[in-house]
Design a protein around this motif. Structure first.
Motif, PDB file in Angstrom:
ATOM      1  N   UNK A 184       0.804  -1.221   0.000  1.00 60.63           N
ATOM      2  CA  UNK A 184       0.000   0.000   0.000  1.00 60.63           C
ATOM      3  C   UNK A 184       0.838   1.272   0.000  1.00 60.63           C
ATOM      4  N   UNK A 185       2.148   1.152  -0.210  1.00 57.56           N
ATOM      5  CA  UNK A 185       3.007   2.310  -0.012  1.00 57.56           C
ATOM      6  C   UNK A 185       3.574   2.879  -1.306  1.00 57.56           C
ATOM      7  N   UNK A 186       3.005   2.478  -2.437  1.00 62.24           N
ATOM      8  CA  UNK A 186       3.347   3.102  -3.698  1.00 62.24           C
ATOM      9  C   UNK A 186       4.723   2.756  -4.216  1.00 62.24           C
ATOM     10  N   UNK A 187       5.053   3.353  -5.361  1.00 60.84           N
ATOM     11  CA  UNK A 187       6.331   3.099  -6.023  1.00 60.84           C
ATOM     12  C   UNK A 187       7.518   3.552  -5.167  1.00 60.84           C
ATOM     13  N   UNK A 188       7.352   4.662  -4.453  1.00 61.12           N
ATOM     14  CA  UNK A 188       8.447   5.154  -3.613  1.00 61.12           C
ATOM     15  C   UNK A 188       8.804   4.137  -2.530  1.00 61.12           C
ATOM     16  N   UNK A 189       7.796   3.454  -1.998  1.00 64.83           N
ATOM     17  CA  UNK A 189       8.059   2.429  -0.994  1.00 64.83           C
ATOM     18  C   UNK A 189       8.798   1.236  -1.574  1.00 64.83           C
ATOM     19  N   UNK A 190       8.472   0.877  -2.812  1.00 63.83           N
ATOM     20  CA  UNK A 190       9.177  -0.215  -3.500  1.00 63.83           C
ATOM     21  C   UNK A 190      10.657   0.129  -3.642  1.00 63.83           C
ATOM     22  N   UNK A 191      10.939   1.341  -4.098  1.00 66.21           N
ATOM     23  CA  UNK A 191      12.321   1.774  -4.307  1.00 66.21           C
ATOM     24  C   UNK A 191      13.086   1.773  -2.987  1.00 66.21           C
ATOM     25  N   UNK A 192      12.467   2.305  -1.939  1.00 69.16           N
ATOM     26  CA  UNK A 192      13.139   2.355  -0.637  1.00 69.16           C
ATOM     27  C   UNK A 192      13.447   0.958  -0.123  1.00 69.16           C
ATOM     28  N   UNK A 193      12.462   0.057  -0.210  1.00 68.29           N
ATOM     29  CA  UNK A 193      12.668  -1.308   0.281  1.00 68.29           C
ATOM     30  C   UNK A 193      13.771  -2.023  -0.497  1.00 68.29           C
ATOM     31  N   UNK A 194      13.719  -1.926  -1.823  1.00 64.23           N
ATOM     32  CA  UNK A 194      14.717  -2.604  -2.655  1.00 64.23           C
ATOM     33  C   UNK A 194      16.125  -2.067  -2.387  1.00 64.23           C
ATOM     34  N   UNK A 195      16.243  -0.770  -2.274  1.00 70.28           N
ATOM     35  CA  UNK A 195      17.566  -0.178  -2.040  1.00 70.28           C
ATOM     36  C   UNK A 195      18.123  -0.558  -0.679  1.00 70.28           C
ATOM     37  N   UNK A 196      17.255  -0.637   0.317  1.00 73.99           N
ATOM     38  CA  UNK A 196      17.720  -1.069   1.637  1.00 73.99           C
ATOM     39  C   UNK A 196      18.194  -2.514   1.599  1.00 73.99           C
ATOM     40  N   UNK A 197      17.455  -3.368   0.897  1.00 73.65           N
ATOM     41  CA  UNK A 197      17.885  -4.756   0.739  1.00 73.65           C
ATOM     42  C   UNK A 197      19.211  -4.832  -0.004  1.00 73.65           C
ATOM     43  N   UNK A 198      19.353  -4.053  -1.056  1.00 74.71           N
ATOM     44  CA  UNK A 198      20.587  -4.079  -1.849  1.00 74.71           C
ATOM     45  C   UNK A 198      21.779  -3.604  -1.028  1.00 74.71           C
ATOM     46  N   UNK A 199      21.586  -2.658  -0.127  1.00 79.54           N
ATOM     47  CA  UNK A 199      22.677  -2.225   0.751  1.00 79.54           C
ATOM     48  C   UNK A 199      23.133  -3.365   1.644  1.00 79.54           C
ATOM     49  N   UNK A 200      22.177  -4.115   2.169  1.00 79.17           N
ATOM     50  CA  UNK A 200      22.518  -5.268   3.015  1.00 79.17           C
ATOM     51  C   UNK A 200      23.273  -6.311   2.202  1.00 79.17           C
ATOM     52  N   UNK A 201      22.800  -6.586   0.989  1.00 81.98           N
ATOM     53  CA  UNK A 201      23.453  -7.572   0.130  1.00 81.98           C
ATOM     54  C   UNK A 201      24.875  -7.133  -0.230  1.00 81.98           C
ATOM     55  N   UNK A 202      25.047  -5.843  -0.467  1.00 84.80           N
ATOM     56  CA  UNK A 202      26.383  -5.345  -0.809  1.00 84.80           C
ATOM     57  C   UNK A 202      27.372  -5.550   0.337  1.00 84.80           C
ATOM     58  N   UNK A 203      26.927  -5.304   1.570  1.00 89.89           N
ATOM     59  CA  UNK A 203      27.819  -5.505   2.719  1.00 89.89           C
ATOM     60  C   UNK A 203      28.118  -6.985   2.939  1.00 89.89           C
ATOM     61  N   UNK A 204      27.130  -7.843   2.698  1.00 88.94           N
ATOM     62  CA  UNK A 204      27.377  -9.280   2.808  1.00 88.94           C
ATOM     63  C   UNK A 204      28.373  -9.739   1.748  1.00 88.94           C
ATOM     64  N   UNK A 205      28.274  -9.176   0.555  1.00 84.40           N
ATOM     65  CA  UNK A 205      29.211  -9.516  -0.512  1.00 84.40           C
ATOM     66  C   UNK A 205      30.632  -9.124  -0.123  1.00 84.40           C
ATOM     67  N   UNK A 206      30.773  -8.052   0.622  1.00 81.55           N
ATOM     68  CA  UNK A 206      32.085  -7.591   1.078  1.00 81.55           C
ATOM     69  C   UNK A 206      32.585  -8.342   2.307  1.00 81.55           C
ATOM     70  N   UNK A 207      31.711  -9.157   2.879  1.00 84.81           N
ATOM     71  CA  UNK A 207      32.080  -9.868   4.093  1.00 84.81           C
ATOM     72  C   UNK A 207      31.893  -9.059   5.351  1.00 84.81           C
ATOM     73  N   UNK A 208      31.197  -7.920   5.254  1.00 85.38           N
ATOM     74  CA  UNK A 208      30.973  -7.033   6.396  1.00 85.38           C
ATOM     75  C   UNK A 208      29.648  -7.395   7.073  1.00 85.38           C
ATOM     76  N   UNK A 209      29.671  -8.478   7.817  1.00 82.17           N
ATOM     77  CA  UNK A 209      28.425  -8.958   8.400  1.00 82.17           C
ATOM     78  C   UNK A 209      27.915  -8.060   9.527  1.00 82.17           C
ATOM     79  N   UNK A 210      28.809  -7.435  10.286  1.00 88.28           N
ATOM     80  CA  UNK A 210      28.356  -6.537  11.347  1.00 88.28           C
ATOM     81  C   UNK A 210      27.621  -5.335  10.772  1.00 88.28           C
ATOM     82  N   UNK A 211      28.135  -4.794   9.674  1.00 90.82           N
ATOM     83  CA  UNK A 211      27.466  -3.675   9.018  1.00 90.82           C
ATOM     84  C   UNK A 211      26.123  -4.134   8.453  1.00 90.82           C
ATOM     85  N   UNK A 212      26.116  -5.319   7.837  1.00 91.20           N
ATOM     86  CA  UNK A 212      24.873  -5.857   7.279  1.00 91.20           C
ATOM     87  C   UNK A 212      23.824  -6.052   8.367  1.00 91.20           C
TER      88      UNK A 212
END
Length: 306
Positions: free
Chosen positions: A255-283
């Motif tokens: 129910x949160x529109x396109x802006x909510x989709x973008x925010x959720x996806x980008x937050x997930x991608x930030x977590x994935x990027x830190x996991x890819x770097x091996x930075x689990x504490x940051x993730x």
């Protein structure tokens, strides 16, 4: 006119192969391939950073749907530009019991069903037999959506549309999900990171439609359930999977529109990027921040303007 992949046709696919359908379709679009262009397992596996086995299954599925054609000499070529939509490619494969659970849960959330119901009323309303109904109620009972009344009948419990129950769910997840990433046994399966990144990028690139909500939910569920499973702690993984089932049956919407989709996806991608770097504490910290932000969103209600 775009064609859609039927859920029943995808039953034979592995979960990974089903999840790769959208990244493969987006790769075809991105490369601007024309009918007759070769589709090779090697090129797709390299582009998506996965093994060739699930790619082979995706190509076989696209052949069944008339999108690709197998050549007698081997390999595949693109047959049509009318590719399935991303949301159709990721439509979850639900069995009859799950579909009935979803329908009953939606009717309760919408206020169509009363707080207390009898088995006879439910059987008449949904045109089902008692054995089927008992299986449905058993599934809803497992995730604490219904309770059997003393004597006869059933009572719906609070769902995640109730502010207090929703807040409790997020507080519970805030305890478990960031901690799961820090478990000594944490290990992601090969290809999972690349697959998740590709799916999120595809979701960001795709236009938002009413039917996109299901694909978005299933992608989010794969993200959170996948990280919980990677913790190596079966109790933690089962607890998060139960939360996912509860959200699926009571909150299968967006129910949160396109802006909510973008925010959720980008937050997930930030977590994935830190996991890819091996930075689990940051993730782990980013996961906590993501859940806190999501918990602050208003509950499901009337769809806001985009």
């Amino acid at each position: 006119m775009e064609q859609k992949i039927a859920s029943s046709a995808s039953l034979h696919l592995s979960r990974l192969a089903r999840d790769l359908l959208t990244p493969v379709l987006e790769w075809i679009r991105r490369e601007q391939l024309e009918p007759g262009a070769r589709l090779t397992e090697q090129a797709l596996a390299k582009a998506l950073r996965v093994s060739r086995t699930p790619v082979r299954a995706v190509l076989e599925e696209l052949e069944r749907q008339g999108v690709a054609e197998r050549r007698p000499s081997g390999g595949y070529v693109l047959r049509t530009l009318a590719l399935p939509t991303p949301e159709a490619a990721h439509a979850p494969v639900l069995d009859d019991i799950e579909l009935l659970c979803l329908r009953i849960a939606r009717d309760r959330v919408a206020g169509i069903l009363p707080h207390e119901v009898s088995e006879a009323d439910l059987m008449r309303r949904y045109g089902i037999s008692r054995p089927i109904l008992l299986r449905v109620l058993g599934s809803l009972s497992e995730i604490s959506m219904v309770d059997r009344k003393p004597g006869h009948g059933w009572t719906f419990t609070q769902t995640l549309t109730d502010p207090a129950a929703r807040a409790e769910s997020y507080r519970f997840r805030l305890v478990l999900e960031p901690a799961g990433i820090l478990m000594p046994s944490f290990a992601l399966p090969p290809g999972w990171l690349a697959e998740m990144q590709a799916r999120h990028q595809a979701m960001l690139a795709a236009p938002w439609t009413e039917t996109s909500a299901i694909a978005l939910f299933e992608m989010n569920a794969s993200f959170h359930d996948g990280l919980a499973a990677a913790s190596g702690n079966r109790h933690l993984a089962q607890a998060i999977q139960q939360q996912t089932r509860l959200r699926r049956f009571s909150n299968y919407d967006w129910s949160w529109g396109r802006a909510g989709v973008v925010a959720s996806c980008r937050q997930h991608l930030e977590i994935l990027e830190q996991l890819e770097r091996g930075e689990r504490e940051v993730a782990s910290l980013l996961m906590r921040r993501h859940l806190e932000r999501t918990s602050a969103l208003p509950p499901i209600g009337p769809r806001p303007p985009e």
